[in-house]
Scaffold this active site. Structure first.
Site, PDB file in Angstrom:
ATOM      1  N   ASN A 206       0.849  -1.194   0.000  1.00 61.95           N
ATOM      2  CA  ASN A 206       0.000   0.000   0.000  1.00 61.95           C
ATOM      3  C   ASN A 206       0.885   1.243   0.000  1.00 61.95           C
ATOM      4  OD1 ASN A 206       0.623   0.723   2.826  1.00 61.95           O
ATOM      5  ND2 ASN A 206      -0.409  -1.222   3.237  1.00 61.95           N
ATOM      6  N   ASP A 275      -3.748  -6.098   4.455  1.00 66.15           N
ATOM      7  CA  ASP A 275      -4.881  -6.889   4.949  1.00 66.15           C
ATOM      8  C   ASP A 275      -4.940  -8.260   4.300  1.00 66.15           C
ATOM      9  OD1 ASP A 275      -6.018  -5.040   6.788  1.00 66.15           O
ATOM     10  OD2 ASP A 275      -6.659  -3.826   5.078  1.00 66.15           O
ATOM     11  N   LYS A 285      10.222 -16.444 -10.468  1.00 71.41           N
ATOM     12  CA  LYS A 285       9.344 -15.454 -11.093  1.00 71.41           C
ATOM     13  C   LYS A 285       8.310 -16.159 -11.968  1.00 71.41           C
ATOM     14  CE  LYS A 285       9.120 -11.618 -14.193  1.00 71.41           C
ATOM     15  NZ  LYS A 285       9.694 -11.024 -15.376  1.00 71.41           N
ATOM     16  N   PHE A 320      -4.248   2.765  14.595  1.00 66.67           N
ATOM     17  CA  PHE A 320      -4.498   3.773  13.576  1.00 66.67           C
ATOM     18  C   PHE A 320      -5.613   3.269  12.673  1.00 66.67           C
ATOM     19  CE2 PHE A 320      -1.404   7.337  13.175  1.00 66.67           C
ATOM     20  CZ  PHE A 320      -0.774   7.143  14.389  1.00 66.67           C
ATOM     21  N   LYS A 334     -13.625   0.554  15.863  1.00 63.66           N
ATOM     22  CA  LYS A 334     -12.301  -0.075  16.043  1.00 63.66           C
ATOM     23  C   LYS A 334     -11.879  -0.090  17.511  1.00 63.66           C
ATOM     24  CE  LYS A 334     -10.724   0.045  11.574  1.00 63.66           C
ATOM     25  NZ  LYS A 334     -10.650   0.953  10.503  1.00 63.66           N
ATOM     26  N   LYS A 338     -11.416  -3.898  18.774  1.00 67.35           N
ATOM     27  CA  LYS A 338     -10.023  -4.347  18.980  1.00 67.35           C
ATOM     28  C   LYS A 338      -9.556  -4.075  20.405  1.00 67.35           C
ATOM     29  CE  LYS A 338      -8.838  -3.732  14.110  1.00 67.35           C
ATOM     30  NZ  LYS A 338      -7.769  -3.561  13.141  1.00 67.35           N
TER      31      LYS A 338
HETATM   32  N1  CTP Z   1      -3.598  -3.751  11.690  1.00 68.17           N
HETATM   33  C1  CTP Z   1      -2.994  -4.859  12.203  1.00 68.17           C
HETATM   34  N2  CTP Z   1      -2.957  -6.020  11.507  1.00 68.17           N
HETATM   35  C2  CTP Z   1      -3.516  -6.104  10.275  1.00 68.17           C
HETATM   36  C3  CTP Z   1      -4.157  -4.979   9.751  1.00 68.17           C
HETATM   37  C4  CTP Z   1      -4.173  -3.812  10.469  1.00 68.17           C
HETATM   38  O1  CTP Z   1      -2.480  -4.781  13.311  1.00 68.17           O
HETATM   39  N3  CTP Z   1      -3.443  -7.252   9.634  1.00 68.17           N
HETATM   40  C5  CTP Z   1      -3.639  -2.518  12.489  1.00 68.17           C
HETATM   41  C6  CTP Z   1      -2.969  -1.316  11.871  1.00 68.17           C
HETATM   42  O2  CTP Z   1      -1.617  -1.198  12.289  1.00 68.17           O
HETATM   43  C7  CTP Z   1      -3.796  -0.168  12.390  1.00 68.17           C
HETATM   44  C8  CTP Z   1      -5.174  -0.758  12.500  1.00 68.17           C
HETATM   45  O3  CTP Z   1      -4.976  -2.159  12.642  1.00 68.17           O
HETATM   46  O4  CTP Z   1      -3.384   0.240  13.690  1.00 68.17           O
HETATM   47  C9  CTP Z   1      -6.003  -0.524  11.275  1.00 68.17           C
HETATM   48  O5  CTP Z   1      -7.146  -1.245  11.451  1.00 68.17           O
HETATM   49  P1  CTP Z   1      -7.920  -1.897  10.249  1.00 68.17           P
HETATM   50  O6  CTP Z   1      -9.147  -2.509  10.814  1.00 68.17           O
HETATM   51  O7  CTP Z   1      -7.054  -2.689   9.404  1.00 68.17           O
HETATM   52  O8  CTP Z   1      -8.310  -0.629   9.521  1.00 68.17           O
HETATM   53  P2  CTP Z   1      -8.303  -0.366   8.043  1.00 68.17           P
HETATM   54  O9  CTP Z   1      -6.984  -0.780   7.430  1.00 68.17           O
HETATM   55  O10 CTP Z   1      -8.668   1.036   7.925  1.00 68.17           O
HETATM   56  O11 CTP Z   1      -9.350  -1.417   7.540  1.00 68.17           O
HETATM   57  P3  CTP Z   1     -10.921  -1.453   7.398  1.00 68.17           P
HETATM   58  O12 CTP Z   1     -11.073  -1.587   5.955  1.00 68.17           O
HETATM   59  O13 CTP Z   1     -11.300  -2.664   8.157  1.00 68.17           O
HETATM   60  O14 CTP Z   1     -11.483  -0.203   7.970  1.00 68.17           O
END
Ligand code: CTP
Length: 398
Positions: A206, A275, A285, A320, A334, A338
Site C-alpha cells: 500500500n 490486509d 518469477k 491507527f 475499532k 479491537k
Molecule cells: N492492523 C494490524 N494487523 C492487520 C491490519 C491492520 O495490526 N493485519 C492494524 C494497523 O496497524 C492499524 C489498525 O490495525 O493500527 C487498522 O485497522 P484496520 O481494521 O485494518 O483498519 P483499516 O486498514 O482502515 O481497515 P478497514 O477496511 O477494516 O477499515
C-alpha cells in the site's frame, strides 16, 4: 528550553563547533561548552564564552565555577551531551573509562543521551583500535555522527572530516529528551507498509511511507521512553536513539510485535499492515503467460486485534485507522472491536494529506469516547498530539 553540554577537543575542525553551538541556540537551547586543555591551544575559551554567554569549562578543579562538584552538578542538569569534534584520544578515554580531565570525568557522570562526532585523519579513523573504541561506546548507547569524506587538514583526501554542523545539530535535537514524561517506559511502535510477495519480483502493498510511525517513535524518544520500532520496508532514515527491527511481511511483523508486546508499557500500531497476502509466494518469477487473470488472496492475521485480546496490567494500546468516509463512526467501532485505548483515524481521501504525504489530519477517539480533531499538521506535530492524548490516558489510569 534544555541545557546542552558541548564538548570540544583538539581537532582542527573545532572552529565548526561555533556553528554547532549557534545551531542549538537557534533551536532555543542553552549551551555549556567544555574544552579540553589541548583544544584551548587552537581556539581560546574566550570565543566560546562570548558565543555561549557562559564560562567555558576546562579544568576539573576550577574555582571559577560556582559548583562544588561541577561535573556531577552539570551532568544532572543537561538534556544532551554532544562531543564535536571528538579526537581519537577522547574516544579512547571514554571507551576505557579514563577520567583525568573535566571532559572525560563528565562523560562518566552523564545520564542524558550522548552524541559524538569524530574528526581525524582517515588512517586513524580506520585504525582497528579506534573502531573498537567506537564499537564499545555504541554498545553502551552512545550515538555517532560519522565523519564525512573530503579534504583533510593533513593535506590528505579521505574520510575523517567532521560531519556537517547542521547534521550534527539535527541529530542532537532528535536525541534531546523533551522532559521526562515517558522516562522508564518502554514503547513499541510499528511503522510503514508490509510487502506480501507473489513471487521474487512482485508484491502486494500500500502507499504508506512509514513517516507517521517514525515520527511517533521519535516523539516517544524525545519524551524519554525506550523505544522499539518495528518497521516494514521504507525509504526513510529511522530516528536516532531507538532500536529498529526491520520486517517485510505482515507475518514477520506479527512475530516481531507479539514477541516484544509483553515488555512494552505502550504499543502504537501505526503500520499499514497489508490486509491480504498470497497463499504462498512462488520461489521463481511467474511468467506472464502463467499469471492468472485473478489472483487468490487470503487475509492476514490482525496483529492489533490479537494484542487487544492480550492487553492487561495497565498496558496502553493505540491503533491507527485509514478511512475515506464515516471517519468517526468507523474509528469508534475499532476502539470497541479491537479493545483499544485510543484510535488515531486519518482521512486518506485527499491528496497531500495522510498517506505518503508530509501532512496529516486526524481524529483521535479514546476508549471513553473523547474526541479530538486536529488541524492539518506536519506528521511531527501530529505525533506530539498523539502522545499528549496517550499521556492523558495514562493519567486517568493512575
Ligand atoms: N492492523 C494490524 N494487523 C492487520 C491490519 C491492520 O495490526 N493485519 C492494524 C494497523 O496497524 C492499524 C489498525 O490495525 O493500527 C487498522 O485497522 P484496520 O481494521 O485494518 O483498519 P483499516 O486498514 O482502515 O481497515 P478497514 O477496511 O477494516 O477499515
Amino acid at each position: 528550553m534544555a541545557k546542552i553540554a558541548l564538548g570540544v577537543t583538539s581537532s582542527v575542525s573545532l572552529y565548526k563547533a561555533c556553528e554547532i553551538l549557534r545551531g542549538f541556540q537557534k533551536a532555543g537551547h542553552e549551551v555549556q561548552v567544555i574544552e579540553t586543555r589541548n583544544a584551548t591551544a587552537l581556539v581560546a575559551p574566550a570565543l566560546f564564552d562570548a558565543l555561549s554567554g557562559r564560562r567555558t569549562i576546562i579544568e576539573l578543579f576550577d574555582d571559577r565555577q560556582p559548583w562544588s562538584v561541577a561535573h556531577v552538578a552539570l551532568a544532572k542538569e543537561i538534556g544532551l551531551f554532544v562531543v564535536a569534534p571528538a579526537t581519537a584520544n577522547i574516544l579512547a578515554k571514554f571507551a576505557a573509562g579514563l577520567a583525568d580531565d573535566f571532559l572525560s570525568t563528565f562523560y562518566l557522570a552523564v545520564r542524558s543521551p550522548i552524541l559524538i562526532a569524530p574528526a581525524m585523519n582517515e588512517a586513524m579513523w580506520y585504525h582497528p583500535q579506534v573502531q573498537e573504541n567506537i564499537r564499545r561506546l555504541r554498545e553502551r548507547g552512545v550515538q555517532f555522527v560519522d565523519p564525512a569524506g573530503g579534504f583533510l587538514a593533513c593535506g590528505d583526501e579521505g574520510l575523517g572530516r567532521l560531519a556537517d554542523p547542521n547534521l550534527i545539530v539535527a541529530r542532537g535535537l532528535d536525541l534531546l529528551s523533551h522532559g521526562d514524561s515517558l522516562r522508564g517506559k518502554t514503547v513499541l511502535v510499528t511503522a510503514g507498509p508490509t510487502h506480501e510477495a507473489l513471487d521474487p519480483v512482485r508484491y502486494l502493498s500500500n502507499r504508506s511511507s512509514g513517516r507517521m510511525g517514525f515520527e511517533i517513535a521519535r516523539e516517544a524518544r524525545r519524551r524519554g521512553a525506550d523505544v522499539v520500532l518495528v518497521a516494514g520496508p521504507t525509504a526513510i532514515d529511522p530516528p536516532a536513539g531507538i532500536e529498529v527491527v526491520r520486517v517485510v511481511t505482515a507475518a514477520e511483523m506479527k512475530k516481531a510485535v507479539d514477541a516484544r508486546f509483553p515488555s512494552a508499557d505502550i504499543t502504537v500500531m501505526a503500520a499499514a499492515v497489508a490486509d491480504f497476502t498470497f497463499p504462498s509466494a512462488a520461489a521463481r518469477k511467474i511468467k506472464k503467460s502463467g499469471l492468472k487473470a485473478s489472483l487468490e488472496v487470503v487475509p492476514t492475521a490482525d496483529i492489533l486485534k490479537g494484542l487487544g485480546g492480550r492487553k492487561k496490567d495497565g498496558r496502553i494500546l493505540v491503533g491507527f485507522a485509514a478511512e475515506t468516509h464515516d471517519l468517526e463512526e468507523s474509528a469508534r467501532a475499532k476502539v470497541r472491536d479491537k479493545n483499544l485505548d485510543l484510535v488515531v483515524a486519518n482521512d486518506v481521501s485527499r491528496d497531500g494529506v495522510g498517506f505518503d504525504a508530509d501532512l496529516n489530519q486526524a481524529v483521535l477517539i479514546d476508549r471513553r469516547g473523547r474526541v479530538r480533531s486536529t488541524d492539518i499538521l506536519s506528521k511531527r506535530a501530529l505525533a506530539a498530539v498523539v502522545w499528549d492524548a496517550i499521556e492523558d490516558l495514562r493519567e486517568q489510569k493512575k
